[in-house]
Design a protein around this motif. Structure first.
Motif, mmCIF file in Angstrom:
data_model
loop_
_atom_site.group_PDB
_atom_site.id
_atom_site.type_symbol
_atom_site.label_atom_id
_atom_site.label_comp_id
_atom_site.label_asym_id
_atom_site.label_seq_id
_atom_site.Cartn_x
_atom_site.Cartn_y
_atom_site.Cartn_z
ATOM 1 N N LEU A 62 -2.097 -2.638 -4.787
ATOM 2 C CA LEU A 62 -3.319 -3.432 -4.707
ATOM 3 C C LEU A 62 -3.379 -4.624 -5.658
ATOM 4 C CD1 LEU A 62 -4.393 -1.531 -2.589
ATOM 5 C CD2 LEU A 62 -6.517 -1.320 -3.893
ATOM 6 N N GLY A 113 1.154 -4.477 2.900
ATOM 7 C CA GLY A 113 -0.153 -4.072 2.387
ATOM 8 C C GLY A 113 -1.066 -3.466 3.419
ATOM 9 N N ARG A 114 -0.510 -2.983 4.525
ATOM 10 C CA ARG A 114 -1.332 -2.340 5.561
ATOM 11 C C ARG A 114 -1.275 -0.827 5.399
ATOM 12 N NH1 ARG A 114 1.556 -5.650 10.327
ATOM 13 N NH2 ARG A 114 3.260 -4.572 9.258
ATOM 14 N N PHE A 115 -2.394 -0.189 5.709
ATOM 15 C CA PHE A 115 -2.480 1.269 5.604
ATOM 16 C C PHE A 115 -1.450 1.945 6.497
ATOM 17 C CE2 PHE A 115 -3.988 5.283 7.321
ATOM 18 C CZ PHE A 115 -4.355 5.987 6.180
ATOM 19 N N GLU A 134 -9.194 -4.597 4.103
ATOM 20 C CA GLU A 134 -8.648 -3.970 5.303
ATOM 21 C C GLU A 134 -8.046 -2.606 4.987
ATOM 22 O OE1 GLU A 134 -8.884 -4.688 8.533
ATOM 23 O OE2 GLU A 134 -10.314 -6.169 7.783
ATOM 24 N N VAL A 135 -7.447 -2.461 3.807
ATOM 25 C CA VAL A 135 -6.936 -1.157 3.377
ATOM 26 C C VAL A 135 -8.080 -0.149 3.285
ATOM 27 C CG1 VAL A 135 -5.911 0.114 1.443
ATOM 28 C CG2 VAL A 135 -4.922 -2.067 2.174
ATOM 29 N N THR A 143 -8.564 3.119 5.603
ATOM 30 C CA THR A 143 -8.626 4.437 4.967
ATOM 31 C C THR A 143 -9.858 5.198 5.443
ATOM 32 O OG1 THR A 143 -7.472 3.591 3.005
ATOM 33 C CG2 THR A 143 -8.685 5.661 2.760
ATOM 34 N N LEU A 145 0.751 2.456 1.732
ATOM 35 C CA LEU A 145 0.722 1.171 2.440
ATOM 36 C C LEU A 145 2.138 0.757 2.819
ATOM 37 C CD1 LEU A 145 -1.723 -0.794 0.099
ATOM 38 C CD2 LEU A 145 -2.277 0.875 1.882
ATOM 39 N N ALA A 185 -1.213 2.777 -2.866
ATOM 40 C CA ALA A 185 -2.190 1.700 -3.032
ATOM 41 C C ALA A 185 -2.436 1.351 -4.490
ATOM 42 C CB ALA A 185 -3.503 2.083 -2.345
#
Length: 327
Positions: free
Chosen positions: A112, A220-222, A122-123, A127, A216, A108
């Motif tokens: 980011l 950009g998604r966890f 959303e991250v 988390t 991620l 991240a």
């Protein structure tokens, strides 16, 4: 062979020894080196793997934490799968070696700056959700806050008191410290822990949640939480200290999203502010000693500044005290 001479090829050889059905193993690329470890991505007959070499001895506590990492994965927690580990591998200078399944992505901290604000929130939310799930994995009790998972205690106060006494002894061998501040801080921590002990419950805690340890995917998604070398069974409030110190300054919306995600997956810790006072003091008093010993002057001064504020406020000025979502 010294640690500085360990090569990627050495790690590949070690992985082939530790996971024989992975051979042949070939190097793909190095990963970002941490303070206590170095890792490489490897290609094998089992697919892509990660070989991680600890730069110091694992010891019994380190092996217990690796076993705990594997247990968390088996409970469905979002952490990289652990395939094998050993306390000593000849191919990497008799250092501890761990083999993980490779989880593709980007950490991240790197990702980011290029993400839209809504995606970043959303991250943070994901988390928080992942951390709440980790905190709900069953444990037997509290363990020693310093050494690991070997000694089980019934109360949080027992653990903190033991840690306070260990820090009192350790600080006698640390040069150039504000002795009066440290003594006052340790006394305060001792008294605060006794007050909150009846409401603190044990949980698995990651203890190193910050941007480089959040992976991620390309959008950009966890994906997973990384680097569980510090995992313990402690008051889960301990897991909120580093995010507040290193992720949320001047980012109130991040903190609120993180808290929302946590609440969506589990209950918010009771007696929050009181437990955060203890968690903050424990982190700061441990950290001042550590950063002094490793000669990281910037981090030492930051921790001393925070410790002075925490002591002056009798623990009320903790790392989440200014974040409204924690109240």
């Amino acid at each position: 062979m010294t640690t500085s001479k360990i090569t990627a090829e050495d790690v590949a050889a070690g992985v082939a020894e530790l996971v024989p059905d992975a051979a042949p193993v070939e190097v793909v690329r190095p990963l970002r080196q941490g303070r206590s470890h170095a890792s490489w991505v490897l290609e094998s007959s089992r697919g892509w793997l990660v070989g991680k070499v600890l730069l110091g001895p694992a010891g019994t506590a380190g092996l217990e934490r690796l076993a705990e990492h594997r247990r968390l994965w088996q409970h469905g927690i979002a952490v990289p799968p652990v395939l094998a580990f050993t306390e000593s591998c000849a191919s990497v200078a008799d250092r501890p070696l761990t083999v993980f399944e490779y989880v593709p992505g980007v950490d991240a901290e790197e990702a980011l700056p290029a993400l839209e604000p809504a995606v970043v929130l959303e991250v943070m939310r994901a988390t928080g959700t992942a951390l709440a799930a980790l905190h709900q994995v069953p444990v037997e009790g509290f363990d020693d806050a310093a050494s690991g998972l070997g000694t089980i205690s019934a109360t949080w106060n027992t653990v903190v008191t033991s840690r306070v006494e260990a820090l009192r002894d350790a600080y006698r061998f640390v040069d150039d410290i504000p002795a009066a501040l440290v003594k006052t801080g340790l006394d305060l921590l001792d008294s605060l822990a006794e007050e909150v002990s009846p409401v603190a419950r044990p949980a698995v805690a990651h203890l190193d949640v910050y941007l480089p340890n959040i992976l991620l995917d390309d959008e950009g998604r966890f994906r997973v939480l990384l680097d569980l070398e510090h995992v313990r069974w402690v008051d889960p409030a301990m897991d909120f200290v580093k995010p507040a110190m290193w992720m949320f300054p001047d980012q109130q919306s991040w903190a609120e999203a993180f808290a929302d995600g946590y609440r969506a997956a589990g209950p918010w810790p009771a007696c929050w502010s009181e437990r955060m006072a203890v968690a903050t003091g424990l982190e700061l008093l441990t950290g001042v000693k550590y950063w002094t010993q490793v000669a990281d002057h910037a981090m030492r001064e930051d921790y001393l500044r925070r410790l002075r504020a925490w002591v002056r406020s009798d623990g009320a000025d903790h790392v989440w005290s200014a974040i409204s979502s924690a109240t």
